[in-house]
Design an enzyme around this catalytic site. Structure first.
Site, PDB file in Angstrom:
ATOM      1  N   LEU A  98       9.423  73.303  32.396  1.00  0.00           N
ATOM      2  CA  LEU A  98       9.436  74.897  33.553  1.00  0.00           C
ATOM      3  C   LEU A  98       9.330  76.274  32.520  1.00  0.00           C
ATOM      4  O   LEU A  98       9.155  77.641  32.752  1.00  0.00           O
ATOM      5  CB  LEU A  98      10.723  75.134  33.693  1.00  0.00           C
ATOM      6  CG  LEU A  98      11.411  73.765  35.056  1.00  0.00           C
ATOM      7  CD1 LEU A  98      12.771  73.858  34.742  1.00  0.00           C
ATOM      8  CD2 LEU A  98      10.779  74.830  35.744  1.00  0.00           C
ATOM      9  N   LYS A  99       9.430  76.142  30.834  1.00  0.00           N
ATOM     10  CA  LYS A  99       9.130  77.234  30.284  1.00  0.00           C
ATOM     11  C   LYS A  99       7.863  77.530  30.030  1.00  0.00           C
ATOM     12  O   LYS A  99       7.652  79.300  30.347  1.00  0.00           O
ATOM     13  CB  LYS A  99      10.041  77.286  28.574  1.00  0.00           C
ATOM     14  CG  LYS A  99       9.550  77.659  27.383  1.00  0.00           C
ATOM     15  CD  LYS A  99      10.213  79.529  28.282  1.00  0.00           C
ATOM     16  CE  LYS A  99       9.550  80.621  27.403  1.00  0.00           C
ATOM     17  NZ  LYS A  99       9.864  80.395  25.764  1.00  0.00           N
ATOM     18  N   VAL A 100       7.191  76.947  30.208  1.00  0.00           N
ATOM     19  CA  VAL A 100       5.537  77.637  29.788  1.00  0.00           C
ATOM     20  C   VAL A 100       4.671  77.831  31.464  1.00  0.00           C
ATOM     21  O   VAL A 100       4.731  78.780  31.197  1.00  0.00           O
ATOM     22  CB  VAL A 100       4.368  76.529  29.687  1.00  0.00           C
ATOM     23  CG1 VAL A 100       4.274  75.813  28.581  1.00  0.00           C
ATOM     24  CG2 VAL A 100       4.390  75.105  30.366  1.00  0.00           C
TER      25      VAL A 100
END
Length: 316
Positions: free
Chosen positions: A166-168
């Protein structure tokens, strides 16, 4: 808990600062002695090396610039891991790598938490940044008191690796938004529009976004110093593209976003600020997109408060 923090870069120093500001027993380490000395002057202890820190601390948090750096630090810490020890990885890293690393940590009886942050350095500085946490629920509950000191909104995303995925994704979305804002601002400048008025028109419209309300201000002030560099965003964009390739999703915009940012890195250097990407269009159009009244740096004006867990609608 005694907490070790490794990696006092642009984001890491601010996250560690939140722990120190909130009275935690903190040991810090970085390859650059300058930030370590600053933390020691404010009441932290200096850690000798990652192995010693894992040996002495209950929890060690890492915030590092690359998957390779994370791997090297973990290799040093692994021999000191065992039951009761916790590793919290707050770097933006390769999801497959963090899954494999978490399995190594679990094999020694310790816990690994995949917990990158999102929201910008200015919100990391005030403890108001958002945090994704990938781990099992029992592990999440155990570290939630620490996470709510580090950030405002904490989302349990599922198993290890989900948070990094989710962060990338969020960094890809932010970069794509930055590029469209650059095109919008330069086009309005070419059309003779006032830039402050243009900024406000975007801000109060359906075209607004977190990126606009933060990074557009730095573009217009001319500082273009978002405290995030070309090499870091290219790493994150590459990780997102790899996820799509692995799942055989034929992305169309992502390769173009990467191509543009690679050109920016060639022009302005791998350590150039990502907001300088607007200068490609400025140079091509023979324009300078600035306006008076905008800040040279971002300041988070939201009061610091203890963080809390946020839940998806279905889990409410």
């Amino acid at each position: 808990m005694k907490i070790g923090f490794i990696g006092l870069g642009a984001v890491g120093a601010k996250l560690a600062g939140s722990l120190l500001r909130n009275g935690q027993d903190l040991v810090v380490h970085d390859l650059d002695p300058g930030p370590v000395a600053d933390f020691v002057a404010r009441g932290a202890q200096a850690g000798a090396d990652p192995a010693q820190m894992m040996r002495d601390a209950d929890v060690v948090i890492t915030s590092l610039p690359s998957p390779a750096a994370s791997r090297a630090v973990l290799d040093a810490m692994l021999p000191e891991m065992g039951p009761g020890k916790i590793w919290m990885e707050m770097s933006t890293t390769d999801p497959a790598q963090i899954e494999a690393q978490a399995a190594e940590v679990a094999g020694r009886g310790a816990l690994a938490i995949d917990c990158p942050v999102s929201g910008g350095c200015h919100r990391a500085a005030t403890g108001n940044i958002s945090i994704f946490a990938g781990c099992d629920r029992a592990a999440f509950d155990r570290v939630l008191p620490i996470l709510t000191l580090l950030g405002r909104r904490v989302l349990h995303t599922g198993a290890v690796g989900t948070a990094s995925r989710l962060k990338v994704m969020t960094n890809y979305l932010a970069t794509a938004n930055l590029l469209t804002l650059c095109e919008a601002l330069v086009t309005m400048k070419a059309q003779g529009l006032d830039m402050a008025t243009t900024y406000e028109a975007i801000r109060i419209s359906s075209g607004t976004s977190f990126v606009h309300e933060t990074e557009s201000q730095l573009i217009l002030s001319g500082s273009r110093d978002v405290d995030f560099t070309m090499d870091l965003i290219l790493k994150d964009l590459g990780l997102f593209q790899a996820l799509a390739d692995d799942a055989q999703v034929p992305l169309e915009l992502s390769p173009k976003v990467i191509e543009i940012m690679q050109d920016g890195a060639r022009r302005y250097g791998m350590r150039g600020q990502t907001d300088r990407i607007i200068e490609r269009l400025e140079e091509a159009a023979g324009l300078k997109v600035t306006a008076p009244g905008f800040p040279d740096e971002l300041i988070d004006e939201e009061p610091e408060e203890r963080g809390y867990e946020v839940r998806p609608p279905a889990a409410s």
